[in-house]
Motif scaffolding. Structure first.
Motif, short mmCIF file in Angstrom:
data_model
loop_
_atom_site.label_atom_id
_atom_site.label_comp_id
_atom_site.label_asym_id
_atom_site.label_seq_id
_atom_site.Cartn_x
_atom_site.Cartn_y
_atom_site.Cartn_z
N LEU A 23 26.79 45.16 60.56
CA LEU A 23 26.80 43.86 59.88
C LEU A 23 28.16 43.57 59.27
O LEU A 23 28.65 42.43 59.30
N LEU A 24 28.80 44.60 58.71
CA LEU A 24 30.13 44.42 58.13
C LEU A 24 31.14 44.02 59.20
O LEU A 24 32.11 43.30 58.91
N ASN A 25 30.92 44.49 60.42
CA ASN A 25 31.79 44.12 61.53
C ASN A 25 31.31 42.86 62.25
O ASN A 25 31.83 42.53 63.32
N ARG A 26 30.31 42.19 61.65
CA ARG A 26 29.75 40.94 62.16
C ARG A 26 29.17 41.09 63.58
O ARG A 26 29.28 40.20 64.40
N LYS A 27 28.58 42.24 63.83
CA LYS A 27 27.90 42.48 65.10
C LYS A 27 26.42 42.68 64.83
O LYS A 27 26.04 43.48 63.96
N VAL A 28 25.59 41.96 65.56
CA VAL A 28 24.15 41.99 65.28
C VAL A 28 23.34 42.12 66.57
O VAL A 28 23.78 41.73 67.65
N ASN A 29 22.17 42.70 66.42
CA ASN A 29 21.09 42.58 67.39
C ASN A 29 19.79 42.62 66.61
O ASN A 29 19.81 42.75 65.37
N SER A 30 18.67 42.50 67.27
CA SER A 30 17.39 42.39 66.56
C SER A 30 17.11 43.61 65.69
O SER A 30 16.61 43.50 64.57
N ALA A 31 17.44 44.81 66.19
CA ALA A 31 17.18 46.04 65.43
C ALA A 31 18.12 46.17 64.23
O ALA A 31 17.71 46.65 63.17
N SER A 91 17.30 51.50 69.25
CA SER A 91 17.45 50.09 69.63
C SER A 91 18.76 49.50 69.11
O SER A 91 19.39 48.69 69.78
N GLN A 92 19.16 49.90 67.91
CA GLN A 92 20.44 49.43 67.37
C GLN A 92 21.59 49.79 68.30
O GLN A 92 22.51 48.99 68.52
N VAL A 93 21.53 51.00 68.84
CA VAL A 93 22.62 51.50 69.68
C VAL A 93 22.55 50.92 71.10
O VAL A 93 23.58 50.53 71.66
N LYS A 94 21.35 50.83 71.66
CA LYS A 94 21.20 50.49 73.08
C LYS A 94 21.11 48.99 73.36
O LYS A 94 21.55 48.53 74.43
N LEU A 95 20.52 48.22 72.44
CA LEU A 95 20.38 46.79 72.71
C LEU A 95 21.74 46.08 72.60
O LEU A 95 22.61 46.50 71.84
N ARG A 96 21.87 45.02 73.35
CA ARG A 96 23.12 44.25 73.34
C ARG A 96 23.44 43.74 71.93
O ARG A 96 22.56 43.25 71.22
N LYS A 97 24.70 43.86 71.52
CA LYS A 97 25.14 43.35 70.22
C LYS A 97 25.85 42.01 70.42
O LYS A 97 26.60 41.82 71.39
N TYR A 98 25.62 41.09 69.48
CA TYR A 98 26.26 39.78 69.50
C TYR A 98 27.29 39.72 68.38
O TYR A 98 27.01 40.11 67.25
N ASN A 99 28.46 39.20 68.70
CA ASN A 99 29.54 39.09 67.72
C ASN A 99 29.48 37.73 67.04
O ASN A 99 29.61 36.68 67.70
#
Length: 416
Positions: A23-31, A91-99
């Motif tokens: 979150l601090l790096n502004r990267k998110v996914n559902s998990a 899931s945090q590691v494997k699911l796609r992250k959105y910037n």
């Protein structure tokens, strides 16, 4: 048992740290978004058990004490929490992250849809003027004195639409991103504050906090001003929440143990332990048949005149079982706070655990597959809210999601 406690602490800490760093790096996914929620509701209470021990439950919650002290119940509970934490970390590691810095990330809805959304934001304020007694809203919390009257029945409409309005405001803030103007941001925030005030429930207060977090992460720079805004948002949220807990929820003169109050307000672990204890360890039933309350959630807007045996909200059955050792809906104007996690166990007993795991994996995957899509955002909102309350307060969102999912299903067969 100590091994499981250690594993929960280890995996939950890793999950929470990974979530915060992302979150601090502004990267998110559902998990990443959901993990802090799960930590507060479940994992954190393992830490509290180790440090402070069991809360001093009131006499009417004696069944919670029995569940808490049962070794088999605690083993199953910790196993469930460990497995769900593991799924979240994976899931945090494997699911796609959105910037969130990507300006081309968002699929903005059409002008017509946006106008419709802005209109829905105004609906709670229109309902306010149609209320049988509009003046009841001049004094925060006074509406609770009308419980069981036509005035409160109408207030349920305001509860539903203020929650819907608050979520729409958060969604609009999400799609506007960094391009939002100061005027639009201020107007949305004012509308959100009014939603929180009119709603008169705790759940919507978390959306207020989410708005401030989103505003911070979309800031062009992490300046001192933005940090002050975030700090003020957190302080306002905590102050409002504790004011509600101390002066609105417990307004009958009772002296509530602060540790117990914290565990009740910010935890769902005790209810899950009771569901495990009652249905798996003792082998008793909380509900009349498997899947009863899920059927009730799907049919929530079907008139009882058509569906005479339509199930009541899950919390009514859980409260009746836990407090009065009885079966069926309590229907006494109040209920304990429940979660989708214990609802699976209460409905399906031991089979509820693998079903819950499948539900988690599926919800996180589909909510993340198109996180920038309205349907997937609705799924994530429903998934998160279902951990705080039963389905009634956010039923419009559930129905809207089901409608969009059904539309996409028809498109698979080229029906347009």
């Amino acid at each position: 048992m100590l091994v499981l406690q250690f594993l929960i602490i280890l995996v939950s800490a890793a999950s929470l740290i990974h979530s915060f760093l992302s979150l601090l790096n502004r990267k998110v996914n559902s998990a990443i978004i959901f993990s802090p929620v799960f930590f507060i509701l479940y994992s954190l209470h393992t830490y509290l058990d180790v440090i402070y021990g069991m809360p001093n439950y009131e006499t009417k919650f004696y069944n919670l004490k029995l569940a808490y002290e049962n070794l088999e119940t605690n083993f199953i509970y910790m196993l469930v929490v460990f497995l769900l934490n593991t799924i979240l970390l994976f899931s945090q590691v494997k699911l796609r992250k959105y910037n969130l810095n990507d300006s081309d990330l968002f699929n903005k809805p059409s002008k017509l849809i946006r106008l419709t959304l802005y209109f829905l934001i105004l609906v709670p304020f229109l309902l306010l003027f149609l209320s049988p007694v509009p003046s009841v809203y001049f004094n925060y919390g006074e509406i609770r004195g009308y419980l069981g009257t036509p005035v409160y029945v109408f207030h349920n409409l305001i509860i539903n639409f203020t929650l819907l309005s608050a979520l729409i405001i958060t969604y609009l803030r999400f799609i506007e991103g960094r391009e939002i103007t100061s005027v639009k941001s201020t107007l949305l925030l004012i509308a959100l504050v009014l939603d929180v005030y009119l709603n008169n429930k705790r759940t919507v207060m978390f959306i207020f906090l989410a708005y401030f977090l989103m505003d911070y992460y979309y800031a062009k720079a992490s300046s001192i001003l933005n940090k002050i805004k975030l700090f003020c948002g957190v302080v306002i949220f905590l102050s409002s929440y504790m004011f509600y807990a101390n002066n609105i929820k417990y307004d009958d003169g009772r002296v509530i143990d602060e540790y117990l109050q914290y565990r009740i307000e910010f935890g769902r672990d005790d209810i899950l332990k009771y569901s495990i204890y009652k249905t798996i360890v003792l082998g008793d039933d909380i509900l009349d048949y498997p899947g009863q309350t899920f059927l009730g959630s799907i049919a929530i807007y079907v008139p009882r005149s058509i569906f005479e045996k339509k199930p009541y909200p899950y919390a009514q059955y859980l409260t009746n079982s836990l407090v009065w050792n009885d079966k069926g809906p309590a229907l006494n104007g109040w209920s304990l706070t429940t979660s989708i996690v214990d609802e699976f166990v209460s409905n399906f007993k031991l089979w509820g655990i693998p079903m819950l795991i499948f539900f988690y994996i599926s919800a996180l995957f589909f909510a993340n597959k198109f996180l920038i899509n309205l349907k997937s955002l609705l799924l994530l909102c429903v998934f998160i809210l279902w951990h705080f309350v039963h389905v009634v307060p956010f039923a419009p969102l559930l129905y809207f999601f089901m409608l969009l999912a059904f539309r996409d299903f028809l498109r698979l067969f080229k029906f347009r």
